[in-house]
Enzyme design. Structure first.
Site, PDB file in Angstrom:
ATOM      1  N   HIS A 238       0.806  -1.222   0.000  1.00 11.31           N
ATOM      2  CA  HIS A 238       0.000   0.000   0.000  1.00 11.31           C
ATOM      3  C   HIS A 238       0.839   1.273   0.000  1.00 11.31           C
ATOM      4  CE1 HIS A 238       0.565  -0.551   4.387  1.00 11.31           C
ATOM      5  NE2 HIS A 238       0.449   0.762   4.464  1.00 11.31           N
ATOM      6  N   ASP A 239       2.003   1.252   0.633  1.00  8.24           N
ATOM      7  CA  ASP A 239       2.830   2.465   0.713  1.00  8.24           C
ATOM      8  C   ASP A 239       4.054   2.423  -0.194  1.00  8.24           C
ATOM      9  OD1 ASP A 239       1.436   4.134   2.422  1.00  8.24           O
ATOM     10  OD2 ASP A 239       2.363   3.336   4.244  1.00  8.24           O
ATOM     11  N   LYS A 242       5.975   5.422  -1.412  1.00  5.25           N
ATOM     12  CA  LYS A 242       6.871   6.222  -0.554  1.00  5.25           C
ATOM     13  C   LYS A 242       8.329   6.112  -0.995  1.00  5.25           C
ATOM     14  CE  LYS A 242       4.189   6.450   3.780  1.00  5.25           C
ATOM     15  NZ  LYS A 242       4.089   5.938   5.163  1.00  5.25           N
ATOM     16  N   HIS A 267       2.319   9.774  -2.682  1.00  8.21           N
ATOM     17  CA  HIS A 267       2.741   8.362  -2.607  1.00  8.21           C
ATOM     18  C   HIS A 267       1.619   7.427  -3.069  1.00  8.21           C
ATOM     19  CE1 HIS A 267       0.704   8.158   1.397  1.00  8.21           C
ATOM     20  NE2 HIS A 267       0.717   6.859   1.249  1.00  8.21           N
ATOM     21  N   HIS A 293      -5.950   3.836  -0.384  1.00  6.52           N
ATOM     22  CA  HIS A 293      -5.938   3.586   1.065  1.00  6.52           C
ATOM     23  C   HIS A 293      -6.046   4.856   1.915  1.00  6.52           C
ATOM     24  CE1 HIS A 293      -1.564   4.208   0.527  1.00  6.52           C
ATOM     25  NE2 HIS A 293      -1.483   4.439   1.821  1.00  6.52           N
ATOM     26  N   HIS A 294      -5.911   6.031   1.304  1.00  6.87           N
ATOM     27  CA  HIS A 294      -6.113   7.271   2.070  1.00  6.87           C
ATOM     28  C   HIS A 294      -7.403   8.006   1.696  1.00  6.87           C
ATOM     29  CE1 HIS A 294      -2.473   7.197   4.416  1.00  6.87           C
ATOM     30  NE2 HIS A 294      -1.749   6.955   3.335  1.00  6.87           N
ATOM     31  N   ASP A 322      -4.420   0.127   8.231  1.00  8.90           N
ATOM     32  CA  ASP A 322      -3.230   0.980   8.201  1.00  8.90           C
ATOM     33  C   ASP A 322      -3.253   1.993   9.339  1.00  8.90           C
ATOM     34  OD1 ASP A 322      -0.820   2.086   7.147  1.00  8.90           O
ATOM     35  OD2 ASP A 322      -1.980   3.614   6.091  1.00  8.90           O
TER      36      ASP A 322
HETATM   37  P1  C2E Z   1       1.587   6.706   8.304  1.00  5.84           P
HETATM   38  O1  C2E Z   1       2.525   7.163   9.355  1.00  5.84           O
HETATM   39  O2  C2E Z   1       1.655   5.270   7.911  1.00  5.84           O
HETATM   40  O3  C2E Z   1       0.132   7.024   8.764  1.00  5.84           O
HETATM   41  C1  C2E Z   1      -0.986   6.480   8.101  1.00  5.84           C
HETATM   42  C2  C2E Z   1      -2.256   7.164   8.505  1.00  5.84           C
HETATM   43  O4  C2E Z   1      -2.516   6.908   9.898  1.00  5.84           O
HETATM   44  C3  C2E Z   1      -2.242   8.660   8.371  1.00  5.84           C
HETATM   45  O5  C2E Z   1      -2.508   9.070   7.048  1.00  5.84           O
HETATM   46  C4  C2E Z   1      -3.380   9.037   9.323  1.00  5.84           C
HETATM   47  O6  C2E Z   1      -4.626   8.784   8.706  1.00  5.84           O
HETATM   48  C5  C2E Z   1      -3.216   8.030  10.448  1.00  5.84           C
HETATM   49  N1  C2E Z   1      -2.404   8.631  11.511  1.00  5.84           N
HETATM   50  C6  C2E Z   1      -1.097   8.436  11.758  1.00  5.84           C
HETATM   51  N2  C2E Z   1      -0.721   9.148  12.846  1.00  5.84           N
HETATM   52  C7  C2E Z   1      -1.804   9.817  13.278  1.00  5.84           C
HETATM   53  C8  C2E Z   1      -2.048  10.712  14.385  1.00  5.84           C
HETATM   54  O7  C2E Z   1      -1.154  11.036  15.168  1.00  5.84           O
HETATM   55  N3  C2E Z   1      -3.346  11.173  14.524  1.00  5.84           N
HETATM   56  C9  C2E Z   1      -4.334  10.825  13.679  1.00  5.84           C
HETATM   57  N4  C2E Z   1      -5.564  11.332  13.873  1.00  5.84           N
HETATM   58  N5  C2E Z   1      -4.132   9.993  12.627  1.00  5.84           N
HETATM   59  C10 C2E Z   1      -2.887   9.489  12.449  1.00  5.84           C
HETATM   60  P2  C2E Z   1      -2.084  10.541   6.558  1.00  5.84           P
HETATM   61  O8  C2E Z   1      -2.376  11.554   7.609  1.00  5.84           O
HETATM   62  O9  C2E Z   1      -2.695  10.728   5.218  1.00  5.84           O
HETATM   63  O10 C2E Z   1      -0.527  10.458   6.409  1.00  5.84           O
HETATM   64  C11 C2E Z   1       0.079   9.701   5.395  1.00  5.84           C
HETATM   65  C12 C2E Z   1       1.536   9.565   5.657  1.00  5.84           C
HETATM   66  O11 C2E Z   1       2.150  10.847   5.672  1.00  5.84           O
HETATM   67  C13 C2E Z   1       1.864   8.959   7.020  1.00  5.84           C
HETATM   68  O12 C2E Z   1       1.819   7.545   6.949  1.00  5.84           O
HETATM   69  C14 C2E Z   1       3.289   9.483   7.227  1.00  5.84           C
HETATM   70  O13 C2E Z   1       4.244   8.749   6.494  1.00  5.84           O
HETATM   71  C15 C2E Z   1       3.217  10.871   6.623  1.00  5.84           C
HETATM   72  N6  C2E Z   1       2.922  11.907   7.642  1.00  5.84           N
HETATM   73  C16 C2E Z   1       1.711  12.383   7.991  1.00  5.84           C
HETATM   74  N7  C2E Z   1       1.836  13.359   8.930  1.00  5.84           N
HETATM   75  C17 C2E Z   1       3.176  13.496   9.156  1.00  5.84           C
HETATM   76  C18 C2E Z   1       3.944  14.348  10.032  1.00  5.84           C
HETATM   77  O14 C2E Z   1       3.438  15.207  10.765  1.00  5.84           O
HETATM   78  N8  C2E Z   1       5.318  14.186  10.003  1.00  5.84           N
HETATM   79  C19 C2E Z   1       5.904  13.261   9.164  1.00  5.84           C
HETATM   80  N9  C2E Z   1       7.258  13.138   9.207  1.00  5.84           N
HETATM   81  N10 C2E Z   1       5.207  12.451   8.353  1.00  5.84           N
HETATM   82  C20 C2E Z   1       3.849  12.565   8.348  1.00  5.84           C
HETATM   83 FE    FE Z   2      -0.043   5.583   2.903  1.00  4.90          FE
HETATM   84 FE    FE Z   3       1.236   2.386   5.966  1.00  4.30          FE
END
Ligand code: C2E
Ligand code: FE
Ligand code: FE
Ligand code: SIN
Ligand code: SIN
Length: 379
Positions: A238-239, A242, A267, A293-294, A322
């Site tokens: 799924h990712d 990236k 991504h 997936h998003h 996820d």
């Molecule tokens: P990921 O880390 O695999 O997170 C996948 C999804 O889990 C996120 O999609 C979000 O829907 C949920 N999620 C993860 N952490 C949190 C959280 O602390 N609170 C809430 N409410 N939901 C959470 P999303 O937001 O579309 O992000 C996609 C990807 O973008 C993330 O995959 C991560 O790789 C990156 N990302 C998102 N926000 C940040 C950030 O603030 N800093 C960094 N370094 N990367 C980020």
């Molecule tokens: Fe993703």
């Molecule tokens: Fe993931």
């Protein structure tokens, strides 16, 4: 006029990461789908040749009984046999180390006999041994003559061929042992998923957990074993998109700026583009999952802003799996959440971010999901 008779040779350009991944996807899918040793060897040689832009590539195997090395495929050549330990390929297999030289004729380990027979001029050679699951060397990849302007193999080629060798060592053995090839395919796809994940410092375990969770949720929704299994095998990718996101963004410890997040969102589309050209059903399923997936049930997700049942059911399931795993794991940008906090978010997002039926199936399967979580924990 197309002939290039007395003109300079036509050199090739180095591959882009996209081209590289495409080659790996296409071949590993084909290899995993094939159970005949000779055609697997041909596919492996072709994959090696394309990955490193070699003129020829051979896959050598050790014949334990006869103490020989043999290859059924050397581009333009039939089967070759040489004594175990002879030639560059023998030296590489004996030492377990790759060898990589710019002019074979300046290295006296090289055996010129086959060139003498065929009239071919071997120049640059790169040889990489590969191992079976028990770590024993069972053969080697050998790439001959680099087709770019430099006319020699680089460290990068060594990396690419090693990557190919690390898959093929295993697929080969399973073919040789008449094992279920299915396992290899699954492993290749997981490995590809892990490459994507490792770039973002998430563990390969994340990929495996999301895959298991998706499977359990699919079963909980009443899907057949076959449908659920297809998702289980596709969701590790799924990712994968990236791989194309810069480290500065993936590994940023703080919150992303709006601009950075916009890039991050790509991504989904990148993963889709990488996978969608495949003819294999499994990779096409993976393309859908990477793309969707998003997306969110209420239409506020990305990249397309799809709503409700316009989102493929596999996308809706992977979204739950996820996020459940992302929240429960520490990320560079956030600590792990407690289970209670995660569950209250799911309650809150039921019918907003997530398909309510999928959340219900997830909750019904929670005991099994938590078992997987314990079994596949990061530490
Ligand atoms: P990921 O880390 O695999 O997170 C996948 C999804 O889990 C996120 O999609 C979000 O829907 C949920 N999620 C993860 N952490 C949190 C959280 O602390 N609170 C809430 N409410 N939901 C959470 P999303 O937001 O579309 O992000 C996609 C990807 O973008 C993330 O995959 C991560 O790789 C990156 N990302 C998102 N926000 C940040 C950030 O603030 N800093 C960094 N370094 N990367 C980020
Ligand atoms: Fe993703
Ligand atoms: Fe993931
Ligand atoms: C080999 O030595 O691996 C084969 C050489 C060739 O293709 O001529
Ligand atoms: C051979 O084709 O004789 C082996 C080539 C080599 O590894 O030197």
């Amino acid at each position: 006029m197309h002939g290039n008779g007395d003109k300079a040779p036509l050199y090739k350009e180095n591959l882009t990461p996209e081209q590289l991944l495409k080659i790996i996807f296409d071949y590993t899918a084909k290899i995993a789908n094939d159970q005949r040793l000779d055609s697997v060897l041909i596919l492996m040689a072709n994959m090696g040749r394309e990955l490193v832009l070699a003129d020829r590539c051979a896959v050598w195997l050790v014949d334990q009984l006869r103490e020989e090395l043999f290859t059924v495929v050397a581009h333009g050549v039939g089967e070759l046999r040489i004594p175990y330990g002879s030639g560059l390929v023998g030296a590489s297999i004996c030492s377990g180390e790759p060898i990589f030289i710019d002019d074979a004729y300046k290295d006296d380990r090289h055996n010129r006999d086959s060139d003498a027979k065929t009239g071919y001029r071997t120049k640059a050679i790169m040889t990489i041994p590969f191992r079976n699951n028990d770590g024993e060397i069972i053969g080697a990849y050998q790439a001959i003559n680099k087709l770019t302007k430099e006319e020699r193999f680089s460290e990068r080629d060594l990396e690419y061929l090693s990557l190919a060798a690390s898959y093929t060592g295993k697929s080969l053995e399973s073919v040789m042992l008449h094992e279920e090839i299915f396992a290899t395919q699954k492993e290749i796809i997981e490995t590809m998923g892990e490459i994507g994940e490792s770039r973002s410092k998430e563990t390969g375990k994340h990929v495996r957990r999301v895959s298991q969770y998706s499977y359990l949720i699919a079963l909980g929704l009443g899907m057949t074993e076959q449908e659920a299994d297809r998702l289980r095998r596709a969701s590790p990718m799924h990712d994968i998109g990236k791989v194309a996101i810069p480290d500065a963004i993936l590994q940023k410890s703080g919150k992303l700026t709006e601009e950075e997040f916009e890039l991050m969102k790509s991504h989904t589309v990148i993963g889709y583009e990488l996978l969608r050209h495949s003819r294999r059903e499994l990779l096409l399923t993976a393309a859908i999952v990477a793309h969707q997936h998003h997306e969110k049930w209420d239409g506020s997700g990305y990249p397309q802003g799809l709503r409700g049942e316009d989102i493929h059911i596999y996308g809706r399931i992977t979204a739950v799996a996820d996020v459940f795993d992302a929240l429960g794991s520490a990320r560079v940008y956030k600590p792990a959440w407690e289970l209670e906090r995660i569950l209250s978010l799911f309650e809150q997002e039921r019918g907003r971010h997530f398909d309510p039926r999928v959340v219900d199936a997830f909750l019904a399967q929670l005991p099994l999901i938590l078992e997987v979580r314990d079994r596949e924990s990061d530490v």
